[in-house]
Design an enzyme around this catalytic site. Structure first.
Site, PDB file in Angstrom:
ATOM      1  N   ASP A  11       0.856  -1.192   0.000  1.00 25.96           N
ATOM      2  CA  ASP A  11       0.000   0.000   0.000  1.00 25.96           C
ATOM      3  C   ASP A  11       0.890   1.240   0.000  1.00 25.96           C
ATOM      4  O   ASP A  11       1.641   1.470   0.943  1.00 25.96           O
ATOM      5  CB  ASP A  11      -0.897  -0.014   1.243  1.00 25.96           C
ATOM      6  CG  ASP A  11      -2.023   1.007   1.169  1.00 25.96           C
ATOM      7  OD1 ASP A  11      -2.112   1.722   0.157  1.00 25.96           O
ATOM      8  OD2 ASP A  11      -2.802   1.087   2.134  1.00 25.96           O
ATOM      9  N   ASP A 105      -2.724   2.515  -6.186  1.00 31.65           N
ATOM     10  CA  ASP A 105      -1.732   2.599  -5.119  1.00 31.65           C
ATOM     11  C   ASP A 105      -1.658   1.379  -4.214  1.00 31.65           C
ATOM     12  O   ASP A 105      -0.954   1.409  -3.203  1.00 31.65           O
ATOM     13  CB  ASP A 105      -1.976   3.840  -4.269  1.00 31.65           C
ATOM     14  CG  ASP A 105      -3.323   3.819  -3.564  1.00 31.65           C
ATOM     15  OD1 ASP A 105      -4.214   3.075  -3.989  1.00 31.65           O
ATOM     16  OD2 ASP A 105      -3.482   4.582  -2.588  1.00 31.65           O
ATOM     17  N   GLU A 106      -2.331   0.294  -4.549  1.00 33.07           N
ATOM     18  CA  GLU A 106      -2.226  -0.889  -3.700  1.00 33.07           C
ATOM     19  C   GLU A 106      -2.479  -2.157  -4.502  1.00 33.07           C
ATOM     20  O   GLU A 106      -3.193  -2.153  -5.504  1.00 33.07           O
ATOM     21  CB  GLU A 106      -3.163  -0.802  -2.496  1.00 33.07           C
ATOM     22  CG  GLU A 106      -4.630  -0.711  -2.825  1.00 33.07           C
ATOM     23  CD  GLU A 106      -5.503  -0.722  -1.579  1.00 33.07           C
ATOM     24  OE1 GLU A 106      -5.222  -1.517  -0.650  1.00 33.07           O
ATOM     25  OE2 GLU A 106      -6.458   0.064  -1.534  1.00 33.07           O
TER      26      GLU A 106
END
Length: 364
Positions: A11, A105-106
């Protein structure tokens, strides 16, 4: 007993805001919000300096400004964020092809078997974080465990720039002491409902029989029953099915004129159809969304037996759905259209649009 999987959840830390601070030195160490302005709009991401004041993503930017008058609003640069996300995923693929992105983003990575034959998931997570830092000057947090739920939970334990592991033998005891609002998949509304029922920690949730959870929380009761016991059999899906394609616009001033709304709806439909063409998918369900001045949203949908195969059909149905929402009775701040119930585009369609376009720590 089958081999336990080794799952990593990566993350990125305050991803959008961190990129802005990286690229623009005058923003470093400052409270930054990506998106919106002090007058209106919505915060897409907030730096950790802004989060100290209670600013969060999806918060109305006017509220963010009240919480933190010194906050700096910056315009989003999604083309940059997408490019950085692509570079990050290239690093993931150095280790495994079993990568399931959740967003820019993860992502989840299954490293049980990996390209570098590294037996330690901890070592892999460390290497990935170091490479992201060295090549992109950004930090990432990582969580490691034997299933997706626990890996995701672990990645939130030591943010930013942290690495946490939940071992198989530790999972149930850890979950019993975890505050209910910290469980991934339990939102603020459900957490409040649980607290009213006397469920404050995992051990309270664990004491509830499955039938009682189903009675109070419907089909998600089964999910809660198993996750509090550390059970999650979901596999990593490298190619996640896209469930919908949408486009929307937030206005600088609220709109009350229906004809003006329809004009904007046509422009939104143009953007949406370009995205549909690029996706090479079609969908059976058209949804129109309006968001009011008070941030309350209303939607109307219609599902067809056959997929919507032309922009003209999409526009016609979107206008009808907008009329059904009776927008003349509202001050509208946002309009949106989405297409869902997706399927692969049939090359023989009659579209009138162009298609060109449990082990010990050392084992981990």
């Amino acid at each position: 007993m089958s081999q336990l999987r080794k799952i990593i959840h990566i993350d990125m830390d305050a991803f959008f805001a961190s990129i802005e601070q990286r690229d623009f030195p005058h923003l470093r160490g400052k409270p930054v919000a990506v998106g919106g302005s002090k007058e209106r709009g919505v915060v897409a991401a907030a730096s950790y300096e802004a989060r100290k004041f209670g600013v969060r993503s999806a918060m109305p930017s006017a509220l963010a400004y009240r919480k933190c008058p010194q906050i700096i609003f910056t315009k989003s640069r999604f083309h940059v964020y997408k490019d950085v996300s692509f570079q990050i995923r290239k690093i993931f693929f150095e280790y495994t092809d079993l990568v399931e992105p959740l967003s820019l983003d993860e992502a989840y990575l299954d490293v049980t078997e990996n390209k570098k034959n590294i037996s330690s998931a901890i070592q892999i997570a460390k290497e990935i974080r170091e490479k992201i830092n060295d090549t992109l000057n950004l930090t990432a947090s990582a969580g490691i465990s034997y299933n997706k739920f626990l890996a995701k939970t672990a990645s939130d334990l030591d943010k930013p720039d942290g690495l946490s592991i939940i071992l198989p033998d530790e999972a149930e005891a850890f979950l019993e002491q975890l505050p209910i609002e910290k469980f991934y998949g339990i939102g603020s509304v459900t957490a409040e409902k649980m607290k009213k029922l006397g469920i404050y920690k995992g051990k309270d949730l664990k004491s509830w029989p499955l039938t009682h959870l189903n009675d109070n929380f419907g089909k998600t009761g089964k999910f809660y029953y198993y996750i509090v016991r550390g059970v999650d059999h979901r596999i990593i899906k490298p190619h996640r099915e896209r469930k919908s394609i949408g486009a929307e616009r937030t206005f600088s001033k609220d709109i009350a004129n229906v004809e003006l709304m329809k004009t904007h709806l046509l422009k939104i439909a143009d953007i949406l159809w370009e995205r549909i063409i690029k996706s090479d998918k079609r969908g059976k369900t058209v949804t129109v969304k309006i968001k009011l001045h008070d941030f309350v949203s209303h939607t109307k949908s219609k599902t067809f037996e056959q997929a919507v195969k032309s922009k003209s059909k999409l526009v016609d149905e979107a206008v009808k759905l907008l009329d059904e929402l009776q927008p003349q009775t509202f001050n509208v701040r946002l309009l949106g259209i989405s297409l869902s119930n997706l399927q692969e585009n049939n090359n023989n369609d009659d579209s009138d649009e162009s298609d060109d376009l449990n082990q010990q720590l050392e084992l981990w």
